[in-house]
Scaffold this motif. Structure first.
Motif, short mmCIF file in Angstrom:
data_model
loop_
_atom_site.label_atom_id
_atom_site.label_comp_id
_atom_site.label_asym_id
_atom_site.label_seq_id
_atom_site.Cartn_x
_atom_site.Cartn_y
_atom_site.Cartn_z
N VAL A 90 23.56 13.78 68.99
CA VAL A 90 23.95 12.36 68.89
C VAL A 90 24.61 12.08 67.55
N ALA A 91 24.11 12.65 66.47
CA ALA A 91 24.72 12.46 65.16
C ALA A 91 26.14 13.03 65.13
N TRP A 92 26.34 14.17 65.77
CA TRP A 92 27.68 14.76 65.82
C TRP A 92 28.65 13.85 66.56
N ILE A 93 28.20 13.25 67.67
CA ILE A 93 29.05 12.34 68.44
C ILE A 93 29.32 11.06 67.64
N LEU A 94 28.28 10.51 67.02
CA LEU A 94 28.46 9.27 66.25
C LEU A 94 29.37 9.46 65.04
N ASP A 95 29.46 10.67 64.53
CA ASP A 95 30.30 10.93 63.37
C ASP A 95 31.78 10.74 63.68
N PHE A 96 32.15 10.76 64.96
CA PHE A 96 33.55 10.55 65.33
C PHE A 96 33.93 9.07 65.32
N LEU A 97 32.94 8.19 65.33
CA LEU A 97 33.23 6.75 65.32
C LEU A 97 33.70 6.32 63.94
N LYS A 99 33.97 4.12 60.60
CA LYS A 99 33.01 3.40 59.75
C LYS A 99 31.60 4.00 59.78
N ILE A 100 31.39 5.12 60.46
CA ILE A 100 30.09 5.79 60.45
C ILE A 100 30.29 7.15 59.81
N ASP A 101 29.64 7.35 58.68
CA ASP A 101 29.77 8.61 57.94
C ASP A 101 28.45 9.34 57.97
N LEU A 102 28.41 10.44 58.70
CA LEU A 102 27.18 11.23 58.80
C LEU A 102 27.36 12.63 58.22
N GLY A 103 28.37 12.85 57.43
CA GLY A 103 28.52 14.12 56.74
C GLY A 103 29.58 15.04 57.28
N ASP A 104 30.22 14.70 58.38
CA ASP A 104 31.29 15.52 58.97
C ASP A 104 30.86 16.96 59.25
N ASN A 105 29.64 17.13 59.69
CA ASN A 105 29.15 18.47 60.05
C ASN A 105 29.66 18.84 61.44
N GLY A 106 29.88 20.12 61.65
CA GLY A 106 30.32 20.60 62.95
C GLY A 106 29.17 20.66 63.95
N LEU A 107 29.52 20.81 65.22
CA LEU A 107 28.51 20.87 66.27
C LEU A 107 27.59 22.08 66.09
N LEU A 108 28.15 23.22 65.71
CA LEU A 108 27.33 24.41 65.51
C LEU A 108 26.28 24.18 64.41
#
Length: 157
Positions: A90-97, A99-108
């Motif tokens: 979910v964090a990986w999906i939300l990172d594409f939105l 104004k939401i910055d979750l660290g730009d980590n990859g799915l792996l």
């Protein structure tokens, strides 16, 4: 089955919510990052520990004999794995939105290293809480359930 799913969804949502709040805070107040990270960690650990204590107390009250209690280890392991993997996805999906910055980590990363860290943050404090809860419930029910070992008396059959 419902109990571990509830724990996984609730704690996974808490992790995603805390990561989102942390991402927002890091964008707007970057100099306070260490305190915000520590606060998020404490909130997650407190929630997991409290839930574990409740489970341990409820189990000891339901099963007075320590040998007959429910297997809370597997319940919490399933909840931790599902919560860790789910929150990472979910964090990986939300990172594409925007104004939401979750660290730009990859799915792996989110499904391996990130999820394993969350799994440990859920599983270990939960089992510590279960142990504390069982101990507290054992004391309230008329004494420690292992007191026969310390006095050298044989256990009742």
């Amino acid at each position: 089955m419902i109990s571990w799913v509830l724990r996984a969804v609730a704690l996974g949502a808490l992790v995603v919510g805390l990561r989102t709040a942390l991402g927002f805070g890091m964008v707007h107040w970057p100099t306070h990052g260490a305190w915000m990270r520590l606060l998020c960690l404490v909130v997650l650990l407190a929630a997991v520990l409290a839930w574990g204590v409740l489970d341990g107390r409820r189990d000891r009250i339901a099963h007075g004999d320590p040998e007959r209690g429910a297997d809370l280890t597997i319940l919490w392991l399933k909840a931790a794995v599902a919560g860790g993997l789910g929150s990472g996805a979910v964090a990986w999906i939300l990172d594409f939105l925007p104004k939401i910055d979750l660290g730009d980590n990859g799915l792996l990363f989110e499904l391996t290293a990130g999820a394993s860290f969350i799994i440990l943050l859920i599983f270990i404090p939960a089992l510590i809480g279960v142990g504390i809860g069982r101990r507290l419930a054992g004391r309230k029910s008329g004494g420690d359930s292992t007191s026969h070992l310390s006095h050298g008396l044989p256990a009742a059959a």
